[in-house]
Every structure is written in C-alpha cells, then in structure tokens.
Design an enzyme around this catalytic site. Structure first.
Site, PDB file in Angstrom:
ATOM      1  N   LEU A 342       0.806  -1.227   0.000  1.00  0.00           N
ATOM      2  CA  LEU A 342       0.000   0.000   0.000  1.00  0.00           C
ATOM      3  C   LEU A 342       0.839   1.277   0.000  1.00  0.00           C
ATOM      4  O   LEU A 342       0.288   2.388   0.019  1.00  0.00           O
ATOM      5  CB  LEU A 342      -0.957   0.026   1.201  1.00  0.00           C
ATOM      6  CG  LEU A 342      -2.340  -0.557   0.915  1.00  0.00           C
ATOM      7  CD1 LEU A 342      -2.273  -2.062   0.726  1.00  0.00           C
ATOM      8  CD2 LEU A 342      -3.334  -0.209   2.001  1.00  0.00           C
ATOM      9  N   GLU A 367       0.653 -15.328  25.477  1.00  0.00           N
ATOM     10  CA  GLU A 367       0.333 -16.775  25.394  1.00  0.00           C
ATOM     11  C   GLU A 367       1.584 -17.590  25.089  1.00  0.00           C
ATOM     12  O   GLU A 367       1.524 -18.633  24.439  1.00  0.00           O
ATOM     13  CB  GLU A 367      -0.707 -17.050  24.299  1.00  0.00           C
ATOM     14  CG  GLU A 367      -1.982 -16.273  24.464  1.00  0.00           C
ATOM     15  CD  GLU A 367      -2.978 -16.983  25.326  1.00  0.00           C
ATOM     16  OE1 GLU A 367      -2.623 -18.035  25.917  1.00  0.00           O
ATOM     17  OE2 GLU A 367      -4.109 -16.493  25.417  1.00  0.00           O
TER      18      GLU A 367
END
Ligand code: TGC
Ligand code: FAD
Length: 388
Positions: A342, A367
């Site tokens: 982009l 995690e």
C-alpha cells in the site's frame, strides 16, 4: 458478498453448521466491529459496548456445555469464530480468548458445580467480564517462579501479590488468578471486583492492541472466600492447560488478521496504478501476494488439522505450540508485506493493515513468546528441556 481466500478448498472440510456459525460471526464483525474499530484504536479505548453483543453471538464459551450458558459446539467452531473476530481486530478476539479459554474453561474443567453455576452463565452472556492472571512483573515466560501467594486463614484465604499485562483487567468483574499456597503449589482462585485490597489499574500508552484494555491485578491482603478456590487442579499444569486452549484459538484467530491484510493489499494492488499499469502487474508485487496466499493456506490447513485432533482429544501441547508460533509469525509477515504494497497508504488508519501489524506484535509475545514456543518444540523433539 465477502469471499475470503480458500485456495485449497478447506471449506469442504467443514460442516454446514460450521459455515452457518462462521457466517453469523462474520456478519457481526462486518456490521459492528469494522466500522468503528479504527476510531477506538486511534483513541486507545476499548469498545465495551461490544461485549454484550459478543455474548449474544455466542463468542463466549462456544465449547462450554449449554447447561452452563455455552453453546456446546466443537473445537472447529471455536477456531472459526476466533478467525472472524480477529479479522475485525485482535482486541476483540483477545476478549473472547480470555473469557472462553482462560476464565470459563478453568471454572468448567477444575471448578465444582456451585462455581460453574455461579460464574459461567454470566460470563457466557458478557454480563460479567473475566481476566486471567498468570504473568507477574518479574515472572513472564517462567510463571512457575511466581510470587503471588495465599495463606489459609480458616474461613478465608489471604491473597497477596501482583499480576501484570492482564487483558481486560481494568473492566473485569472476575479474575482467574493463579497463586501459590503455603506449600508453594500453584492453585487457581477466583477474585471478584470489589473485594477489599484488590485493584486493577490500567496500563497506558500501548502501541499495540490499542482497542483493548490491559492492566494489572494487585492483591494487598485480599480476603478471598474459601469457596472461590478451584478444587480440582493443582500445579502449573492448571494454567498451562488453559493456555493450550487459548493458544489453539490464536492459531485460528491470526488467520483472520492475515486475510484482512492480504485482501486489502490484493484489492489495492489491482486498483493502484503506477507507470501506467496496476501495481499488481509487477512481478515483485505478484511475488508478495503469491507468497502471502501460500502462507495463509498452509496456516489454514495447520489450524484445521489441530482442530480435528482437538475434537478427538488428541492434540498435544507441542502441536498447539507449533501452530500458534507458525501462524502468528505468518500473520505478522503478511501484515508487513501488505503494508508495503500500500505504500504510504499502508500507514493510514483508513486501511486496517498497520493496526493488525501492531496488534500482532503483542500476539507474538503473549500466550508464550515466539522463542518459548520454539523451545517447547525443541523439548518435544529432543527430549531435553532448555528451561532447566
Ligand atoms: P514444566 O516443568 O515443563 O511443567 C510443569 C507442569 O506442567 C505440565 N505442562 C503442561 N500441561 C499442560 N499443558 C501444557 N502446555 C504444559 N506444559 C507443561 C508439565 O507436564 C508439568 O506437569 P507435572 O504434573 O509434572 O507437574 O514447567 P516449566 O516451569 O519448565 O515451564 C515450561 C514453560 C516455559 C513451557 C511454560 O511455563 C510456558 O509455557 N511459559 C510461557 C508462559 C505463558 O505462555 N504465559 C501466558 C500468560 S497468559 C496470556 O498471555 C494471555 S494473553 C490473552 C489474550 O489477550 O488473548
Ligand atoms: P520475558 O519472559 O521477560 O521474556 C523477554 C524475552 O526473553 C522474550 O523474547 C522471551 O522469548 C525471551 N526468553 C525468556 N525466557 C527465555 C528462555 N528460557 N530462552 C530463550 N529466550 C527466553 N499475561 C497474563 O497472565 N494474562 C493476560 O491476560 C495477558 N495479556 C497480555 C496482553 C498483552 C497486550 C501483552 C503484551 C501481554 C499479555 N500477557 C498476559 C503477558 C504475556 O503472556 C507475557 O508478556 C509473555 O508471557 C512474556 O513474558 P514477559 O513479557 O515477562 O517476557
């Protein structure tokens, strides 16, 4: 109609029920999350009004039995829900991960009937928000060395210590806290908002997961009723079993973030013209897009296979670690490549890519960090623990 990439026809491996569930969550994300999430991320605030809606669409405790307010669905459904939520934003998936795998699951799996009945239905609807306290200021990757502890005072336990980097702690009604008893054994205890000596200040100034509240849990001589101790678990394997479930959900979730970035980049590359041609016609951009789709496809197949194994109760923690690690890294790389496609527009909040990219910098750490999951795999294949 939105049509995400499914290059190896993984959809054919799903049941009609799976697709209906996914479609409902997908619609909700398009309707309720996508239009507002950039604004919340920019102002560093969590769209708390979505919590009840998440309860309504069944994002909390999908695999928890209906008797306790869950939906009694399988592990594949849980994974598919996570993918759709994280296509919206990792913050939204985080709330569902914590509520489902880190708060409802341990209460269901390790709690008694009174605890299940008291907490699970309210967590399932989103009336109560849950938080999960394992990480401490000086003990992140090594939770077994935690200092938070409680003493048996007869009619109650006296809890002291602190947890940090806790998703949703500032708005949590209940916190699933892991602490050591007087013998140094890790146990799970539910701490409720309003208990004297319990505070949950917010951590400000994050550049990642900006549409999520993250905070601390501070316990200063908190009197926790005896009935709040989970009776059916002891040892570090308790919190780690919860993490297996949440890590599995993340392996699915991040595919949603990756797909959102890839879709955006593909569309942009087809429309954006330079040197008189769409940038999608340049080989360098095609390489990026082709490699992204390849990695997304591999991640989809990996997540699907772990889902099958979890449904059969055969997935090992090692397989889950590999899937979490691989898929988060995949998503982060896809976000970075998409952002480049982009050009300058890639850093704009008008597109979701930079937001996903910054979010994934947390997802690759929480995690279990990228390194820790590698070492878990290393331990499994060599039989030698790098942690001892
Ligand atoms: P170790 O001696 O290896 O194991 C202790 C006991 O636990 C058992 N075990 C497991 N059980 C179930 N599932 C697993 N994945 C397990 N891993 C180990 C093990 O068999 C043993 O059982 P027993 O009966 O012999 O006592 O433990 P260790 O101290 O050497 O540590 C191992 C290590 C480093 C892999 C582990 O501590 C670890 O995974 N560290 C990473 C910590 C982490 O992941 N923290 C996450 C905090 S929560 C969070 O980030 C939420 S973000 C949520 C969001 O917003 O989405
Ligand atoms: P450390 O453990 O200090 O690690 C620092 C670095 O050292 C890492 O690169 C790590 O890989 C490396 N390292 C550590 N040990 C080893 C080793 N043995 N070998 C090689 N390298 C090693 N925690 C909760 O309990 N509940 C939550 O809800 C929660 N939500 C979170 C939300 C966000 C936004 C974030 C960013 C974190 C959250 N966490 C939560 C905490 C998260 O789980 C920890 O940040 C993570 O486990 C790592 O711990 P740490 O930050 O203390 O890093």
């Amino acid at each position: 109609m939105y049509n995400p990439p499914d290059y190896f026809l993984v959809d054919e491996l799903l049941s009609d029920e799976h697709k209906i569930i996914r479609s409902a969550v997908r619609d909700w994300v398009d309707r309720s999350v996508k239009p507002i999430i950039d604004e919340y991320a920019q102002k560093h605030a969590y769209p708390t009004h979505l919590i009840k809606e998440m309860g309504e669409i069944g994002a909390f405790g999908p695999f928890i039995p209906e008797k306790y307010g869950g939906a009694g669905l399988d592990q594949m459904s849980y994974g598919l829900i996570m993918t759709e939520l994280e296509r919206g934003d990792s913050a939204i998936r985080s709330t569902a991960s914590v509520q489902t795998s880190l708060v409802m699951y341990p209460i269901y799996a390790f709690g008694n009937e009174e605890q299940r009945i008291k907490y699970l239905p309210k967590l399932a609807t989103g009336e109560w928000v849950g938080a999960y306290g394992l990480t401490e200021p000086n003990h992140g990757s090594d939770p077994g060395s935690m200092l938070t502890h409680f003493e048996d005072k007869g009619d109650h336990y006296l809890l002291n210590g602190s947890k940090i980097w806790i998703t949703n702690s500032p708005i949590a009604d209940v916190a699933m806290v892991w602490a050591k008893d007087e013998e140094g054994i890790v146990k799970g205890i539910v701490v409720e908002k309003g208990m004297e000596g319990f505070t949950a200040p917010e951590i400000h100034n994050k550049w990642s997961l900006r549409a999520s509240y993250t905070g601390e849990l501070i316990f200063d001589n908190v009197k926790v009723p005896r009935e709040n101790l989970l009776p059916n678990i002891k040892g570090l394997k308790g919190p780690l079993m919860c993490l297996n479930s949440a890590r599995y959900g993340i392996a699915w979730g991040v595919i949603g973030a990756a797909i959102d970035c890839y879709d955006t980049a593909l569309q942009y590359a087809l429309e954006r013209k330079q040197f008189g041609k769409p940038i999608a016609s340049f080989q360098l951009q095609q390489k990026k897009l082709a490699e992204m789709l390849t990695e997304i496809t591999k991640a989809q197949l990996l997540a699907w296979r772990v889902g099958v194994l979890r449904n059969e109760n055969r997935a090992t923690p090692y397989q889950i670690s590999m899937a979490k690690r691989n898929n988060v890294e995949m998503a982060l790389k896809v976000a970075r490549e998409s952002r480049q496609i982009l050009g300058a527009m890639g850093i704009s909040g008008d597109f979701p890519i930079m937001r996903h990219m910054m979010n994934l910098e947390s997802v690759i750490t929480y995690e279990g960090t990228h390194d820790i999951h590698l070492l878990i795999t290393g331990q499994d294949i060599t039989g030698i623990s790098a942690f001892e």
